[in-house]
Each structure stands twice: as structure tokens, then as C-alpha cells.
Design an enzyme around this catalytic site. Structure first.
Site, short mmCIF file in Angstrom:
data_model
loop_
_atom_site.label_atom_id
_atom_site.label_comp_id
_atom_site.label_asym_id
_atom_site.label_seq_id
_atom_site.Cartn_x
_atom_site.Cartn_y
_atom_site.Cartn_z
N LYS A 1 5.97 -12.84 12.49
CA LYS A 1 4.52 -12.94 12.25
C LYS A 1 3.85 -13.74 13.35
O LYS A 1 2.87 -13.33 13.94
CB LYS A 1 4.25 -13.61 10.90
CG LYS A 1 4.81 -12.86 9.70
CD LYS A 1 4.38 -13.55 8.41
CE LYS A 1 5.16 -13.06 7.21
NZ LYS A 1 4.98 -11.63 6.95
N SER B 1 7.63 -0.37 -3.08
CA SER B 1 6.95 0.37 -2.01
C SER B 1 7.35 1.84 -2.10
O SER B 1 8.27 2.20 -2.85
CB SER B 1 7.37 -0.20 -0.66
OG SER B 1 8.76 0.06 -0.47
N HIS C 1 2.91 -8.06 8.15
CA HIS C 1 4.18 -7.82 7.45
C HIS C 1 5.37 -8.17 8.34
O HIS C 1 5.26 -8.16 9.56
CB HIS C 1 4.30 -6.33 7.08
CG HIS C 1 3.36 -5.91 5.99
ND1 HIS C 1 2.56 -4.81 6.08
CD2 HIS C 1 3.09 -6.46 4.79
CE1 HIS C 1 1.84 -4.68 4.97
NE2 HIS C 1 2.14 -5.68 4.17
N ASP D 1 3.33 -0.76 -4.31
CA ASP D 1 2.89 -1.47 -3.12
C ASP D 1 2.53 -0.45 -2.03
O ASP D 1 3.33 0.45 -1.72
CB ASP D 1 4.06 -2.37 -2.65
CG ASP D 1 3.67 -3.33 -1.56
OD1 ASP D 1 2.49 -3.72 -1.50
OD2 ASP D 1 4.57 -3.71 -0.76
N HIS D 2 1.35 -0.59 -1.45
CA HIS D 2 0.90 0.28 -0.35
C HIS D 2 0.98 1.78 -0.65
O HIS D 2 1.57 2.54 0.12
CB HIS D 2 1.66 -0.03 0.95
CG HIS D 2 1.35 -1.37 1.50
ND1 HIS D 2 0.18 -1.64 2.18
CD2 HIS D 2 2.02 -2.54 1.44
CE1 HIS D 2 0.16 -2.92 2.52
NE2 HIS D 2 1.26 -3.50 2.07
P1 13P Z 1 6.06 -10.00 3.94
O1 13P Z 1 6.63 -9.07 4.99
O2 13P Z 1 5.41 -11.19 4.57
O3 13P Z 1 7.06 -10.39 2.92
O4 13P Z 1 4.87 -9.22 3.19
C1 13P Z 1 5.18 -8.32 2.15
C2 13P Z 1 4.00 -7.53 1.73
O5 13P Z 1 2.85 -7.80 2.06
C3 13P Z 1 4.27 -6.38 0.86
O6 13P Z 1 3.13 -5.64 0.57
O1 G3H Z 2 4.42 -3.87 2.92
C1 G3H Z 2 5.56 -3.60 3.26
C2 G3H Z 2 6.67 -4.07 2.42
O2 G3H Z 2 7.35 -5.09 3.08
C3 G3H Z 2 7.55 -2.94 2.00
O3 G3H Z 2 8.49 -2.59 2.94
O4 G3H Z 2 8.32 -0.09 2.97
O5 G3H Z 2 10.32 -1.27 3.88
O6 G3H Z 2 9.95 -1.19 1.43
P1 G3H Z 2 9.32 -1.20 2.80
ZN ZN Z 3 1.74 -5.50 2.17
#
Ligand code: 13P
Ligand code: G3H
Ligand code: ZN
Length: 332
Positions: free
Chosen positions: A190, A50, A186, A83-84
Site C-alpha cells: 500500500k 469476493s 488493496h 465484496d466488490h
Molecule cells: P486489504 O487488501 O487491505 O485487506 O483490503 C481488503 C478489501 O478492501 C476487500 O474489499
Molecule cells: O477487494 C479485494 C479483496 O481483497 C478480494 O480479493 O478477489 O482475490 O478474493 P480476491
Molecule cells: Zn475492497
């Protein structure tokens, strides 16, 4: 082997009908735990970082830790995925670092909180696709918004994916994979009870976008055993539920191919470290508790690789390079 484009890993998963875990990584022990599980079960794997992970590792450490994972595991296809990603600039930075895949999360504005319109999402995602494909790099988009906010990622409001929009979005942007919002969120908190996911959205989108990889975020199962270990050894986590493994398996049958898991890794490590330090009050060698944390990640990831059907598929195909992918995109 060198890092593999994520598109290949997902396309192969479609061919042989299984899911691939995408595990968030921030340090050496997480990567080693995941890679031990991948090696032992001969599973392809997606390591994802991330923006928070890039910051935490000062970027250069994550790059070289993943390079070490590749060198140590020459028979395992590994993709390194952003990620994101929140902007074209962030995606460019990851591509510059050698990532073989990026997510442009255009469902939210650059602040990673405010939902965008469909047109805004299309505009930024299309730019990322044009840029990334010129390097052979895979792009994941997202349509709809997840619930929950984890470390600043997420609007907190659920907006389920509209299948008509999803089909249109993929056609216009040219993304290689699409994250759907089907009711997950996330983080650890949940659901309060057994969840009902909007799984029909997965079926509808995959029936219309034949052989197209779909992505499920917020897929941690938040196992009660892990919460119990944390609480037994001095933690204070509230009662909570994640996404049951059976729901993920149903989602895989309907077309989900990439399953994002971060929270379960955090819980596994935290529980193992709390247990180790509580049971042995004289421990002061970090290798003892980080070693236990690494084992806990390995156990958790191995279980998911078996459950998602990823095991045994590492040697199914000749790994592609970014150069190979560049040609594929050029010919389109
Ligand atoms: P979780 O918080 O359910 O592990 O999801 C992680 C996620 O979607 C990272 O992009
Ligand atoms: O999508 C979110 C992930 O759990 C990443 O989390 O931004 O704290 O690394 P983070
Ligand atoms: Zn995510």
C-alpha cells in the site's frame, strides 16, 4: 441465529459508536478463526466473499460453511456480504445464494478495472438497490477509486471521493452504506512510508449524511511482524506499510463503520503455515499447518475487534430478519 442484514449491524455500530470488521473468507479455517475471535469477544461480524471466493468455493461451499458458522455461534450477529460485486447479475446471484448484503462496486465497469462516470455508477447501483431491497438485502456502493490492483480488482489509479458527489450519490441511489476512497488501496503493498489518509473526507461526508454508515476498503495494517515471519521462514516479501490501526480508529471516530480486511488474513495464514512446515520437516498432516493458520487468523481478528471497539456488542440488539428489513424498505 440466521444471518443478519448488514444494515442492522452497521446501524447498531453507529448507535454505540464503534466499527465492525468485514473479513474476506475463502475456506473453513478462515471462517473458524474469525468466529472464534467473535465468540470470545462477543463481537458482531461481517463475513465477506469476493467473486474470486465464490469461484474458489464453487459457491455452494461458502454458503454452507457460513451456515455452519451461524449454527455454531447462535449468539453472534453475522452478516454475509458480497465484496466488490461487478454487475447486477453478480449481485442477484449472491442474493439467490442467501447473502444478506451485497456491494455493487459501480466505481468500476464490469471488468472491475475501468473507472466509470458518476452517472454510470448511479445507474447500475440504483438497479441493484431496487432489486436487493425487495428481498430485504443491504446494499453497499462505492464512489471514487482506490489505488492498487489486487487479483484484478481495482483500476490502479486513485480518485478520491468528492463529498458533494457522495451526498448526491446516496440520495439518488438509496444505498445503505458507502465506500469512500480516502487514499487506501488493496493488497500488501500500500505505502512505502507512514501514510496520510484523506480523513477529512470522512468527516465531511458524515457531517452531511447524518448517521449514515461509511466503509473503508484496503484497511489491512500489513503488520511488520507478519511480514517478518513470512520472510524468516523462506518467504520473500518486500518492505511495505499498511494502514496503521490508529488511523483506522480516527476514521471510526469520524464515521467509518465497516472496515474491510483481507490481506492481513492472508499474511497471518501464510506466515503460520511457512513457520510450521519449516520447523517440522516431517509434517504431512494438513490439520497441523491449517490448524496453526486458523489460530493466526483468530489472533489477528481478535486484535482488530478490540481495536475497532466491536467487542461486547453482540448481545446489544434483537437480530432482524430479511423479512423485517423488507418492511422497513417498503415503508420508505
Ligand atoms: P486489504 O487488501 O487491505 O485487506 O483490503 C481488503 C478489501 O478492501 C476487500 O474489499
Ligand atoms: O477487494 C479485494 C479483496 O481483497 C478480494 O480479493 O478477489 O482475490 O478474493 P480476491
Ligand atoms: Zn475492497
Amino acid at each position: 441465529m440466521p444471518l443478519v442484514p448488514m444494515k442492522q449491524i452497521l446501524d447498531e455500530a453507529i448507535k454505540a459508536d464503534y466499527g465492525v470488521g468485514a473479513f474476506n473468507v475463502n475456506n473453513m479455517e478462515q471462517i473458524q478463526g474469525i468466529m472464534k475471535a467473535a465468540k470470545e469477544t462477543a463481537s458482531p461480524v461481517i463475513l465477506q466473499a469476493s467473486r474470486g471466493a465464490l469461484k474458489y468455493t464453487n459457491m455452494v461451499y461458502i454458503k454452507h460453511l457460513v451456515a455452519a458458522a451461524c449454527e455454531d455461534n447462535p449468539d453472534i450477529p453475522i452478516a454475509l456480504h458480497l465484496d466488490h460485486g461487478n454487475s447486477l447479475e453478480t449481485c442477484k446471484m449472491a442474493i439467490g445464494l442467501g447473502f444478506t448484503s451485497v456491494m455493487m462496486d459501480g466505481s468500476l465497469k464490469e471488468d472491475a478495472k475501468t473507472p466509470t462516470t458518476f452517472d454510470e455508477n448511479v445507474e447500475v447501483t440504483k438497479k441493484v438497490v431496487e432489486y436487493a431491497h425487495a428481498f430485504g438485502v443491504t446494499v453497499e456502493g462505492e464512489l471514487g477509486t482506490l489505488g492498487g490492483i489486487e487479483d484484478g480488482v481495482g483500476s490502479g489509479k486513485v480518485r478520491l471521493t468528492d463529498p458533494d458527489e457522495a451526498v448526491k450519490f446516496v440520495e439518488i441511489t438509496g444505498v445503505d452504506a458507502l465506500a469512500l476512497a480516502i487514499g487506501t488501496s488493496h493488497g500488501a503493498y500500500k505505502f512505502k512510508a507512514e501514510p496520510k489518509l484523506a480523513i477529512d473526507i470522512v468527516s465531511e461526508v458524515s457531517e452531511r449524511l447524518k448517521n449514515f454508515p461509511l466503509v473503508m476498503h484496503g484497511s489491512s495494517s500489513v503488520p511488520k511482524e507478519l511480514i517478518d515471519i513470512i520472510n524468516k521462514y523462506g518467504g520473500n516479501m518486500q518492505k511495505t506499510m499498511g494502514v496503521p490501526i490508529e488511523s483506522i480508529q480516527q476514521a471510526i471516530k469520524r464515521g467509518i463503520r465497516k472496515i474491510n480486511v483481507d490481506t492481513d488474513g492472508r499474511l497471518a495464514m501464510t506466515g503460520a503455515i511457512r513457520k510450521c512446515l519449516s520447523e517440522k520437516l516431517d509434517v504431512f498432516d494438513p490439520r497441523e499447518y491449517f490448524g496453526k493458520a486458523r489460530e493466526a487468523v483468530y489472533e489477528m481478528v481478535k486484535g482488530k475487534m478490540v481495536a475497532f471497539g466491536t467487542t461486547g456488542h453482540a448481545g446489544d440488539y434483537k437480530p432482524a430478519t430479511l423479512e423485517d428489513m423488507k418492511k422497513v424498505y417498503e415503508e420508505k
